[in-house]
Design an enzyme around this catalytic site. Structure first.
Site, PDB file in Angstrom:
ATOM      1  CG  HIS A 144      -1.756   1.233   1.287  1.00 20.76           C
ATOM      2  ND1 HIS A 144      -3.226   1.398   1.137  1.00 20.76           N
ATOM      3  CD2 HIS A 144      -1.398   2.532   1.996  1.00 20.76           C
ATOM      4  CE1 HIS A 144      -3.596   2.644   1.379  1.00 20.76           C
ATOM      5  NE2 HIS A 144      -2.538   3.149   2.017  1.00 20.76           N
ATOM      6  CD  GLU A 145       1.961   3.591   3.596  1.00 21.90           C
ATOM      7  OE1 GLU A 145       2.121   4.524   3.283  1.00 21.90           O
ATOM      8  OE2 GLU A 145       0.837   3.330   4.248  1.00 21.90           O
ATOM      9  CG  HIS A 189       0.041   6.018  -0.368  1.00 17.51           C
ATOM     10  ND1 HIS A 189      -0.997   7.033  -1.104  1.00 17.51           N
ATOM     11  CD2 HIS A 189      -0.062   5.625   0.708  1.00 17.51           C
ATOM     12  CE1 HIS A 189      -1.924   6.786  -0.251  1.00 17.51           C
ATOM     13  NE2 HIS A 189      -1.426   5.974   0.917  1.00 17.51           N
ATOM     14  CD  GLU A 191      -4.888   6.143   1.960  1.00 16.27           C
ATOM     15  OE1 GLU A 191      -4.802   5.202   2.357  1.00 16.27           O
ATOM     16  OE2 GLU A 191      -4.162   7.228   2.164  1.00 16.27           O
TER      17      GLU A 191
END
Length: 295
Positions: A145-146, A149, A225
């Site tokens: 997930h990071e 980003h 997100e």
């Protein structure tokens, strides 16, 4: 770099449109702004709007390390540290970005964040609480997930968006202040300079427009997100990403990170009513449902 250049050029184009629009609006409302003063005003608004945002972006890694007490893993000394570094390395290669710095910060709450001005020189950090309360598969999904980003350029895009809305707030607050001042000024008042109405009108307008601008930036934060969750699913596996979000639902909800770091955590605080417009993250159940419906 191309993302920054295109968005800056777009912002200058918008500023050009505003320059023409402000002259038209000024004529309709009865106040005059010369081209020289208008140009200087817009340059000032651009500097004020973007200055703080870009400085924060350029200093984001340094500020994150200092404020969160991140211990960057220079040389992995434990099995857990080696696993973290290798997992981030594998995901970064798959996402097509440079190897980020990897770190751990002490917090009993499960959380993680990514930051940095360059997608090839970012920082990915996880809390000790995340490592203690989640399985390896779930941590892998959070790291994905990071990395998502970083690969999506979210830090840069959010900074530029913040700069654009800041600039608009500054410009339109002053325009509204001028309109209010012109409305209350007596027709026979030939005194130069801004009056009391300008200062009151611009201050009130700046507060109101500031709230609207914050809602726009927070909407983008929530939107990104979902895309970071999809990246986590692509890099680690959809079921792992769903499991990580469900873990946050089951009594291990991540707390907000301090200050400007809140938008970059794996999860944020939960609000209801109008406060939902100003949250950095969508509800976990919505994020899980989006992953379950993802093709």
């Amino acid at each position: 770099m191309m993302r920054i250049l295109l968005l800056i050029l777009t912002n200058f184009a918008v500023m050009g449109v505003l320059f023409v629009s402000m002259n038209i609006i000024g004529g309709l409302l009865g106040f005059n702004m010369s081209s020289g003063s208008m140009g200087g005003f817009m340059v000032m608004a651009l500097i004020m709007g973007f200055g703080g945002s870009f400085v924060s972006l350029l200093m984001s890694k340094w500020m994150a390390k200092r404020s969160m007490g991140v211990n960057v893993i220079e040389t992995p000394n434990t099995t857990q540290e080696r696993w973290l570094v290798e997992t981030v390395r594998r995901q970064a290669e798959k996402a097509g970005i440079g190897m980020p710095e990897v770190g751990i910060f002490y917090s009993p709450d499960p959380n993680a964040f990514a930051t940095g001005a360059n997608r090839n020189s970012a920082l990915v950090a996880v809390s000790q609480g995340l490592l203690d309360n989640m399985t390896a598969d779930e941590v892998e999904a959070v790291l994905g997930h990071e990395i998502g980003h970083v690969a999506n350029g979210d830090m840069v895009t959010q900074t530029l968006l913040q700069g654009v809305v800041n600039t608009f707030v500054i410009i339109f607050a002053r325009l509204i202040g001028m309109a209010v001042d012109n409305f209350f000024r007596r027709s026979d008042d030939q005194s130069g300079g801004a009056g009391f109405g300008y200062y009151i009108g611009s201050m009130v307008a700046q507060v109101v427009l500031g709230f609207a601008a914050s809602a726009i930036v927070m909407w983008f934060s929530r939107w990104r997100e979902f895309h970071a969750d999809k990246a986590g699913a692509d890099l680690a596996g959809r079921q792992k990403m769903i499991a990580a979000l469900r873990r946050l639902q089951q009594g291990h909800s991540a707390q907000d990170l301090p200050g400007g770091m809140a938008a970059f955590g794996i999860s944020g605080g939960f609000s209801s009513g109008i406060q939902k417009l100003f949250t950095t993250h969508p509800p976990l159940e919505d994020r899980i449902a989006a992953l379950e419906n993802m093709r």
